[in-house]
Write a protein that holds these residues in place. Sequence first.
Motif, PDB file in Angstrom:
ATOM      1  N   ALA A 285      10.379  14.859  14.675  1.00 54.98           N
ATOM      2  CA  ALA A 285       9.953  14.934  13.279  1.00 54.98           C
ATOM      3  C   ALA A 285       8.463  14.632  13.140  1.00 54.98           C
ATOM      4  O   ALA A 285       7.787  15.181  12.273  1.00 54.98           O
ATOM      5  N   TYR A 286       7.949  13.788  14.016  1.00 52.55           N
ATOM      6  CA  TYR A 286       6.556  13.361  13.935  1.00 52.55           C
ATOM      7  C   TYR A 286       5.593  14.507  14.253  1.00 52.55           C
ATOM      8  O   TYR A 286       4.614  14.724  13.530  1.00 52.55           O
ATOM      9  N   PHE A 287       5.848  15.217  15.337  1.00 55.97           N
ATOM     10  CA  PHE A 287       4.913  16.241  15.773  1.00 55.97           C
ATOM     11  C   PHE A 287       5.111  17.583  15.082  1.00 55.97           C
ATOM     12  O   PHE A 287       4.161  18.322  14.883  1.00 55.97           O
ATOM     13  N   SER A 288       6.323  17.897  14.734  1.00 58.37           N
ATOM     14  CA  SER A 288       6.566  19.193  14.126  1.00 58.37           C
ATOM     15  C   SER A 288       7.693  19.103  13.101  1.00 58.37           C
ATOM     16  O   SER A 288       8.797  19.609  13.325  1.00 58.37           O
ATOM     17  N   PRO A 289       7.441  18.458  11.971  1.00 58.23           N
ATOM     18  CA  PRO A 289       8.487  18.349  10.950  1.00 58.23           C
ATOM     19  C   PRO A 289       8.880  19.730  10.447  1.00 58.23           C
ATOM     20  O   PRO A 289       8.059  20.648  10.390  1.00 58.23           O
TER      21      PRO A 289
ATOM     22  N   PRO B 119       1.871  29.067  13.978  1.00 57.32           N
ATOM     23  CA  PRO B 119       1.687  29.196  15.430  1.00 57.32           C
ATOM     24  C   PRO B 119       1.644  27.848  16.155  1.00 57.32           C
ATOM     25  O   PRO B 119       2.218  27.717  17.246  1.00 57.32           O
ATOM     26  N   ARG B 120       0.999  26.860  15.570  1.00 58.87           N
ATOM     27  CA  ARG B 120       0.961  25.550  16.223  1.00 58.87           C
ATOM     28  C   ARG B 120       2.355  24.920  16.241  1.00 58.87           C
ATOM     29  O   ARG B 120       2.753  24.294  17.232  1.00 58.87           O
ATOM     30  N   ARG B 121       3.090  25.081  15.164  1.00 62.04           N
ATOM     31  CA  ARG B 121       4.454  24.563  15.132  1.00 62.04           C
ATOM     32  C   ARG B 121       5.312  25.234  16.211  1.00 62.04           C
ATOM     33  O   ARG B 121       6.102  24.591  16.898  1.00 62.04           O
ATOM     34  N   THR B 122       5.145  26.534  16.375  1.00 59.34           N
ATOM     35  CA  THR B 122       5.879  27.285  17.396  1.00 59.34           C
ATOM     36  C   THR B 122       5.552  26.777  18.792  1.00 59.34           C
ATOM     37  O   THR B 122       6.447  26.582  19.626  1.00 59.34           O
ATOM     38  N   ALA B 123       4.264  26.565  19.068  1.00 59.60           N
ATOM     39  CA  ALA B 123       3.856  26.091  20.389  1.00 59.60           C
ATOM     40  C   ALA B 123       4.419  24.703  20.676  1.00 59.60           C
ATOM     41  O   ALA B 123       4.917  24.432  21.785  1.00 59.60           O
TER      42      ALA B 123
ATOM     43  N   VAL C 166       0.864  -1.181   0.000  1.00 61.12           N
ATOM     44  CA  VAL C 166       0.000   0.000   0.000  1.00 61.12           C
ATOM     45  C   VAL C 166       0.897   1.226   0.000  1.00 61.12           C
ATOM     46  O   VAL C 166       1.730   1.402   0.902  1.00 61.12           O
ATOM     47  N   HIS C 167       0.758   2.048  -1.040  1.00 61.95           N
ATOM     48  CA  HIS C 167       1.538   3.282  -1.137  1.00 61.95           C
ATOM     49  C   HIS C 167       0.689   4.443  -0.618  1.00 61.95           C
ATOM     50  O   HIS C 167      -0.422   4.676  -1.098  1.00 61.95           O
ATOM     51  N   ILE C 168       1.216   5.147   0.367  1.00 64.68           N
ATOM     52  CA  ILE C 168       0.527   6.316   0.924  1.00 64.68           C
ATOM     53  C   ILE C 168       1.524   7.464   0.987  1.00 64.68           C
ATOM     54  O   ILE C 168       2.565   7.365   1.655  1.00 64.68           O
ATOM     55  N   ASP C 169       1.220   8.534   0.289  1.00 64.77           N
ATOM     56  CA  ASP C 169       2.016   9.756   0.385  1.00 64.77           C
ATOM     57  C   ASP C 169       1.096  10.865   0.868  1.00 64.77           C
ATOM     58  O   ASP C 169       0.006  11.070   0.321  1.00 64.77           O
ATOM     59  N   TYR C 170       1.521  11.552   1.905  1.00 67.87           N
ATOM     60  CA  TYR C 170       0.708  12.647   2.425  1.00 67.87           C
ATOM     61  C   TYR C 170       1.624  13.753   2.945  1.00 67.87           C
ATOM     62  O   TYR C 170       2.796  13.514   3.263  1.00 67.87           O
ATOM     63  N   ALA C 171       1.095  14.954   2.997  1.00 65.97           N
ATOM     64  CA  ALA C 171       1.811  16.090   3.568  1.00 65.97           C
ATOM     65  C   ALA C 171       1.164  16.426   4.908  1.00 65.97           C
ATOM     66  O   ALA C 171      -0.043  16.666   4.975  1.00 65.97           O
ATOM     67  N   TRP C 172       1.977  16.419   5.950  1.00 67.77           N
ATOM     68  CA  TRP C 172       1.474  16.769   7.283  1.00 67.77           C
ATOM     69  C   TRP C 172       1.549  18.285   7.421  1.00 67.77           C
ATOM     70  O   TRP C 172       2.614  18.861   7.528  1.00 67.77           O
TER      71      TRP C 172
END
Length: 378
Positions: free
Chosen positions: A366-370, A295-299, A284-290
Amino acid sequence: MTGPTHLRIGPLRRFTRNLLLPVDFFDQHLLVKYTRNPSEARDEIRGHARLGQHYRVPALRARLRVPGGYVLTYERLPIGPDRGLLLDLLNAHEPSSELHAYMRQLTAAYRDAILTTAQRADQAQVVRKLYWDRAAPGGRLDAYYRGRDFPVAAGIVDVPVSRLGTYVLNINGQRLHLDWAATLRRLHDHFAEPEPVWAALTQGDPTDVNLAHPLAWLDYDTAGLNSIPGEFANFLWYASALGGWLVPTYNPAAFADHRATFDHIVANTPQLLRATVDRTTNTVHIDYAWRLSAPRRTAINAYWERLVLPVAERLWAGTNLADLLRPYVAMRILAVYNLAELAPEDRLVLLARLAEAMSPSFDPVAYFSPLESPCPAL
């Protein structure tokens, strides 16, 4: 001729099974909360009292047992339309100096309270509602998924979730594996283990709607001695997925007084770029952009650098944080919303996130804030 009105009431708001009613009585600004579950109300009263020893909380002015539940009356903080919550600082296109200052204050308060109250605690001592109870037999994991099969993403990836373990998952170019039944067993087993956990006195559900601005803590039915990794996973997952994407999408009523949230859903909603099944190779190929707003990245970055890392250095020096956080992150993915009831694209992305979290290569930073969205080769 009538005199001035000294009583102002409303509007009434519903949050889950609770009712909230703002009341102005002379110079007192109050929030009246009706809770239908007496046990949860008693937990809230105890949690409020414990939390007030280390955190700023609005005063509990009165409590009254009534037929069918409790009425609790709190000091009402200056929270109004699109103001008064951490959520409102996050509902912006760019992080403000106010957000930076708030996160410094928030993490300092948490760091002091957690390190002051941290202890190795037996499971019977910690608040169990969000993790242990949901993973226990008959809990939310069972209620959602036991004996139930559903497609990974109907019309997109028509593979039953029960058979997902027979496929290789190529997610953004990374080869992963997710055995659905084994994952559920693993979570059941993890939260059935009798080993003590590192816990501290916290609010337990640190969402951007439970953190007021100016800084104060709201909602106390999970306040008490909470698992520290669980506390961290809760904030990180809510800030990165629930608050900006899933909750406003599936429970928009929760943001009735903070409508600016809806202006930023697109900026916080993952984009599915590719989803195909190669049955010749069982892949199964899955490509997605997170996608995550600035502001959320900063927090999230501030929370990680100023709270998670300093606490980890004191309590878990040399321990892999990914191993500590993994089961709690998985429970946040699986035991808040029932994946079977979500839109196929959302379910597919969340299953991809679950596979990444359960992988031995799981990297929380990397998971929460790439740093940037992945650019898979299509």
